[in-house]
Design an enzyme around this catalytic site. Structure first.
Site, PDB file in Angstrom:
ATOM      1  N   ASP A   1       0.828  -1.203   0.000  1.00 14.67           N
ATOM      2  CA  ASP A   1       0.000   0.000   0.000  1.00 14.67           C
ATOM      3  C   ASP A   1       0.867   1.259   0.000  1.00 14.67           C
ATOM      4  OD1 ASP A   1      -2.160   1.644   0.104  1.00 14.67           O
ATOM      5  OD2 ASP A   1      -3.076   0.706   1.845  1.00 14.67           O
TER       6      ASP A   1
ATOM      7  N   CYS B   1      -6.383   3.663  -3.552  1.00 14.35           N
ATOM      8  CA  CYS B   1      -6.482   2.272  -3.096  1.00 14.35           C
ATOM      9  C   CYS B   1      -7.622   1.489  -3.720  1.00 14.35           C
ATOM     10  CB  CYS B   1      -6.617   2.235  -1.573  1.00 14.35           C
ATOM     11  SG  CYS B   1      -5.273   3.063  -0.692  1.00 14.35           S
TER      12      CYS B   1
ATOM     13  N   ASP C   1      -0.083  -0.641  -4.868  1.00 19.12           N
ATOM     14  CA  ASP C   1      -1.441  -0.331  -5.336  1.00 19.12           C
ATOM     15  C   ASP C   1      -1.545   1.072  -5.907  1.00 19.12           C
ATOM     16  OD1 ASP C   1      -1.199   1.091  -2.972  1.00 19.12           O
ATOM     17  OD2 ASP C   1      -3.245   0.680  -2.308  1.00 19.12           O
TER      18      ASP C   1
ATOM     19  N   HIS D   1     -10.589  -3.073   1.759  1.00 17.70           N
ATOM     20  CA  HIS D   1     -10.906  -1.734   1.254  1.00 17.70           C
ATOM     21  C   HIS D   1     -11.746  -1.760  -0.018  1.00 17.70           C
ATOM     22  CE1 HIS D   1      -9.437   2.718   0.977  1.00 17.70           C
ATOM     23  NE2 HIS D   1     -10.707   2.587   1.364  1.00 17.70           N
TER      24      HIS D   1
END
Length: 743
Positions: free
Chosen positions: A63, A101, A306, A157
């Site tokens: 991330d 994200c 990401d 997410h």
């Protein structure tokens, strides 16, 4: 007597024959059983052989790791494990993800662009009733059908407002991790605004209480190791998605990892680098477990970020332009590599154009699954490109079209008659205010007020004519003669296409005689249009090895490429091709086009001090904010840092890429960005973020279209006042004053 004797003899002979038949039948049964057993053994051997041919797939998703946040791009970042795995495998140096994200994760799991899932705008926040479309298949579902055991560990997410949105309902056999976007690494608390916080750590579909104090990267790695230890690699192939929360904020590395970076002046950069080191150690532990438990020789390890990094929280995308959340290269060009003993050509760097949507068809094909069952994929099977170094089947990427993103400059359109931008600037400040009122208001991140539905047809301002009303085109499109003028009108996003339209051909001018028709769909209560997924098999792509070669110094108007399958507005048309105030970005060959507001386009050097931006800031600031530009064209191959805007020099390329955007917009489904639901408050669910909508309620079809904030504030009421209202107010005050004086 003779007849009786003859009858007795016949009976005896018949009994003998029957006995022989019975004996033969009795003997044949064991033979048939043996054949059946042999077939069963053969089937089991074939199944075992198939399992051996199906590789174990380990996908490690990081991330917010930037382009400059890995050792082989920046030696100051200590990542020996990642550097070694990348050096022994294939480094992907022309690989793209999405700027934030949720879009990246949705495209990884569905293989579809954002415009085809309704997730074009922003992320899915914890209080929003939104998730992946229920009718759309996912990567783990297809791998499970191919015989894989599927597990996910880490950050989801992708929405969780009802149980149907959870990872275990989207194809994963097990899930351990967090459902929201930003979680504390030790307490597992996640907030969606002041006072709206809850616990977010889940084991399958239940809350995993009692894990406070354990560092999330370590905890997730331990769970991944347990999965590898408990699974039999010879029994079933394994798909493991390890979606680490690191290196997303908050910056909370263990103190022992900070010491090697003690010389860094920037405190945030020091902590960020330490968190990258925790990721490196996690990958080392996972690869060690793969070797120990017998997976490694038949495994494929994929490492990917990401989105790009945020420089002011410690990340770095240098020397690329932009940051997380922007459509510059720094926000989308991702760090990635593939490591596997199954690669035919290893120890190399691949510069083939790849996108995160390509993993869906690539991994399903690698697993022996059936891609034809997944309609509407935007990705390509790129395993031959990665493994053997063949040419990538991908020649273009639609980064996104976000009609809800409010542009900073005035709306404008590309005037086809002049091959340039046509900006309708207001004459005075009052007109400027009126034009600003017409802009679409997007929901604020912490919005809690009421929302009301705004008609999408009023906001759609893309002047592109539906394909069903366009005249048929000749087989070839000459470069010298212009095509007939075509009338254009605003096109509603509720119309979808059966397949992809005008392809920016790299070489050649051939096109089919007929063109696919656009189907219009009536209004429906469903929030996403499904027909395009059922009819579309993927975008056509040029087969030529050539790429769009720009000529920076040349001022020639020579056509760079031609279109296929659909007519389009030509440079001689009097109508605009595309509303360039809309945020959009597309990459075709070497060319990249951006319209609207692509985000802050700064170059942030790595020598950022520990204070606020200093003198270097003005040296690397982009000046387009002052000029109110809303269209940019770059040759990414020749100018990967996006420092030279060629839009004015190459208007013919701009024209063609704008038409390409206009076509993609016809295939888009309505944006789904619902308002917050107060029922999501963790205080109503024992202090944890959990699904809050019952499965019986068809909540997915409750909201549709674009939402606009209700005009209930005092400021907006003041703006609504007219001259008559002011006159009435004046006399009211005058009368009140006179009466008060009399009293």
């Amino acid at each position: 007597m003779q007849s009786a004797a003859a009858a007795a003899a016949a009976l005896t002979a018949l009994s003998v024959l029957l006995g022989l038949d019975g004996l033969l039948a009795h003997r044949s049964k064991p033979n048939q059983n043996q054949q059946q057993e042999h077939r069963n053994v053969q089937n089991e051997e074939e199944a075992a052989q198939t399992n051996r041919n199906q590789p174990h797939i380990i996908f490690i998703l990081i991330d917010d790791q930037g382009f400059n946040d890995i050792g082989y791009h920046n030696p100051s970042i200590k990542t020996p494990t990642l550097d070694k795995l990348a050096a022994e495998g294939v480094r992907l140096e022309n690989y793209y993800v999405q700027p934030i994200c949720t879009p990246s994760r949705s495209q990884l799991l569905t293989g579809r662009y954002q415009i085809h899932t309704g997730l074009q705008h922003s992320i899915i926040r914890p209080s929003q009733p939104s998730c992946l479309p229920s009718h759309m298949d996912t990567l783990p579902e297809r791998l499970r059908q191919a015989g894989y055991a599927t597990h996910m560990v880490g950050k989801w997410h992708l929405g969780f407002y009802r149980k149907a949105c959870l990872p275990t309902r989207k194809g994963f056999d097990s899930f351990f991790g967090s459902l929201t976007g930003s979680v504390d690494y030790y307490s597992y608390g996640s907030c969606d605004g002041p006072g709206l916080c809850g616990y977010d750590l889940h084991d399958n579909e239940g809350v995993a209480w009692g894990q406070e104090g354990k560092y999330s990267t370590t905890l997730f790695t331990q769970r991944a190791r347990k999965i590898l230890e408990s699974h039999d690699p010879a029994d079933r192939p394994l798909f493991l998605l390890l979606s680490l929360q690191a290196v997303h904020t908050p910056l909370q590395p263990p103190k022992s990892y900070i010491y090697p970076y003690r010389d860094m002046a920037n405190i945030n950069r020091r902590k960020f680098a330490a968190m990258v080191s925790t990721v490196d150690e996690a990958v080392r532990n996972v690869t060690y477990a793969l070797r120990k438990f017998g997976y490694y020789r038949n495994s494929v390890i994929i490492y990917s970020t990401d989105n790009g990094a945020q420089p002011f929280t410690g990340g770095s995308n240098w020397p690329l332009r932009g940051r997380k959340g922007t459509y510059w290269e720094g926000g989308m060009r991702g760090v990635a590599f593939v490591h596997s003993p199954l690669l035919r050509r290893r120890r190399r760097v691949s510069k083939a154009l790849l996108h995160i949507t390509d993993w869906f068809p690539t991994l399903v094909g690698l697993a022996g699954g059936n891609i034809s069952q997944s309609r509407g994929l935007d990705g390509f099977d790129v395993w031959p490109t990665i493994s053997e170094g063949k040419e990538s089947p991908r020649q273009e990427i639609l980064h996104n079209i976000d009609p809800l993103h409010t542009p900073p400059s005035e709306p404008s359109s590309w005037d086809a008659s002049t091959d340039g931008p046509s900006v309708k600037a207001p004459k005075d400040k009052k007109a400027l205010k009126k034009t600003k009122k017409k802009k679409i208001l997007r929901q604020q991140p912490k919005q809690k007020s009421a929302f009301k539905l705004k008609n999408r047809r009023k906001m759609d301002s893309y002047a592109t004519k539906p394909k069903s009303q366009l005249p048929p085109q000749p087989k070839t499109l000459p470069k010298s003669k212009p095509t007939p003028k075509t009338k254009t009108r605003a096109h509603s996003q509720h119309q979808t296409s059966s397949n992809y339209g005008p392809q920016l051909s790299v070489s050649g001018t051939s096109r089919p005689k007929s063109q696919p028709q656009t189907q219009s769909h009536p209004k429906t209560k469903s929030r996403r249009i499904r027909s395009h997924d059922q009819n579309r098999s993927g975008p056509p792509h040029p087969k030529s090895k050539a790429t769009l070669k720009p000529h920076v110094k040349s001022k020639s108007r020579q056509t760079v490429s031609q279109y296929q399958n659909m007519s389009h507005p030509t440079p001689q048309s009097s109508e605009p091709v595309w509303d360039t105030s809309v945020q959009a970005a597309i990459r075709v060959g070497d060319w990249k086009l951006l319209t609207g507001d692509p985000g802050h386009g700064d170059w942030v050097p790595p020598q950022v001090l520990s204070t606020l931006p200093g003198r270097w800031w003005n040296l690397e600031r982009a000046s387009f904010y002052k000029s109110h530009k809303n269209i940019w064209l770059f040759n990414i191959t020749g100018d990967p840092y996006e420092r030279q805007n060629l839009a004015d020099q190459r208007p013919e390329v701009v024209q063609q890429l704008l038409a390409r955007l206009a076509y993609y917009n016809q295939t888009a489904v309505p944006v789904y960005f619902p308002p917050d639901d107060p029922q999501a408050n963790p205080d109503r669910h024992e202090g944890a973020w959990v699904p809050w909508v019952d499965e019986e309620d068809d909540e997915e079809g409750k909201y549709q279209g674009v939402y606009k904030k209700a005009k209930n504030s005092k400021k907006k009421r003041k703006k609504k006042k007219c001259r008559l209202c002011k006159l009435k107010s004046f006399f009211l005050k005058l009368n009140t004053g006179m009466m008060s004086n009399r009293i």
